[in-house]
Design an enzyme around this catalytic site. Structure first.
Site, mmCIF file in Angstrom:
data_model
loop_
_atom_site.group_PDB
_atom_site.id
_atom_site.type_symbol
_atom_site.label_atom_id
_atom_site.label_comp_id
_atom_site.label_asym_id
_atom_site.label_seq_id
_atom_site.Cartn_x
_atom_site.Cartn_y
_atom_site.Cartn_z
ATOM 1 N N SER A 1 2.346 32.544 2.180
ATOM 2 C CA SER A 1 1.257 33.495 2.414
ATOM 3 C C SER A 1 0.543 33.743 1.100
ATOM 4 O O SER A 1 1.111 33.527 0.015
ATOM 5 C CB SER A 1 1.836 34.811 2.947
ATOM 6 O OG SER A 1 0.867 35.846 2.936
ATOM 7 N N TYR B 1 7.833 42.387 2.199
ATOM 8 C CA TYR B 1 7.208 41.151 2.686
ATOM 9 C C TYR B 1 6.681 40.318 1.529
ATOM 10 O O TYR B 1 6.941 39.108 1.452
ATOM 11 C CB TYR B 1 6.081 41.493 3.649
ATOM 12 C CG TYR B 1 5.352 40.281 4.183
ATOM 13 C CD1 TYR B 1 5.927 39.484 5.168
ATOM 14 C CD2 TYR B 1 4.086 39.936 3.715
ATOM 15 C CE1 TYR B 1 5.267 38.367 5.662
ATOM 16 C CE2 TYR B 1 3.414 38.823 4.201
ATOM 17 C CZ TYR B 1 4.007 38.046 5.173
ATOM 18 O OH TYR B 1 3.349 36.940 5.657
#
Length: 299
Positions: A172, A185
């Site tokens: 990501s 995260y």
């Protein structure tokens, strides 16, 4: 070699690399064939995993699909079969090492040697650090990074014996740029990017140049996992455009894929701009999404 000759070698390599990159702007990149390759995709029951499976199916790859959701992975498998691919679907919880290892052994015994591994499964919780529950933190690390390690350890030996394969890490932009209310995260995705880079370096050191690696780093994608995302950096991405960039990267052996591509420039700015200027720049991007926020500033 003495330091002066080392410096000359480095400068010559640098100039050659820039010239090579310039020439590649005008010369079409050769795309490899994935026809007949055995491709294993984790998190194949939805989103990027499902769309990536469709793309490999269209290119006549053989597919092994893993997902925790039985209905989702079977739907993906059925569509891939309609596209003409040979498919095997497995229900696997990628947060559990035992399930990964058991499923991997079954694949190797009953189906064959995986030559392309797409580590795509991922989970996210949007909340401030103190509101994120312990089990949510553990699961993000179990799925977002530890599962990558377990699957790679399972299938890498055969790739190394054959000096042939491709390991894809779906990470990501949060593996390069931090954002509030995603501490756990971002940490797990930084780990995923680090895993990709370290694995790439290790394979090079071992002389396994036939095993390629690719890391995908997109911004917000319209998958429903993050509620109401928005940013001035650009529109929320659609799954199809992300998978198009991913497949192009796999077929041309790109190591790092940013979607949108201008994120690579933003990454450079983090290394060049002073901290005060970066703070203003981050406010200008105005990144927003719905998150659980239990601890708010009183200032």
């Amino acid at each position: 070699m003495n330091p002066f000759l080392d410096l000359l070698l480095f400068l010559a390599t640098l100039i050659y690399s820039y010239l090579e990159a310039f020439v590649k702007l005008f010369v079409p990149v050769k795309r490899k064939s994935v026809s007949g390759e055995l491709v294993l995709i984790t998190g194949a029951g939805h989103g990027i995993g499902r769309a990536t499976a469709f793309e490999f199916a269209r290119r006549q790859s053989r597919l092994v699909l893993w997902d925790i959701n039985k209905h989702g992975v079977e739907d993906t498998a059925a569509e891939c079969e309609r596209l003409g691919a040979t498919v095997q679907a497995f229900v696997v919880d990628c947060s559990k090492r035992e399930e990964i290892c058991s499923a991997a052994e079954k694949v190797k015994k009953d189906i064959g040697d995986v030559s392309i591994l797409v580590n795509n499964a991922g989970v996210i919780t949007a909340a401030d650090l103190l509101s994120t529950q312990d089990h949510q933190i553990e699961r993000m690390f179990e799925v977002n990074i530890l599962a990558h390690i377990w699957t790679t350890r399972a299938f890498l030996p055969t790739m190394m014996n054959n000096n042939h394969g491709h390991i894809v890490t779906v990470a990501s932009a949060a593996g390069h740029f931090v954002t509030s209310f995603m501490v756990a995260y971002c940490s797990s995705k930084f780990a995923a990017v680090g895993f990709h880079k370290a694995l790439t370096e290790e394979l090079s050191t071992l002389g396994k140049d036939g095993i390629k690696t690719t890391c995908l780093c997109p911004v917000f994608i319209n998958t429903g996992f993050v509620k109401n995302p928005s940013t001035r950096l650009g529109k929320v991405l659609e799954i199809e455009e992300v998978v198009e960039a991913l497949m192009e990267g796999i077929l041309t052996n790109q190591k790092m894929i940013f979607v949108p591509s201008h994120l690579s420039v933003a990454l450079l700015s983090e290394r060049l701009f002073p901290e005060r200027a970066l703070a203003v720049l981050k406010k200008l991007t105005d990144t927003k999404f719905d998150a659980v926020v239990g601890q708010k500033s009183t200032q």
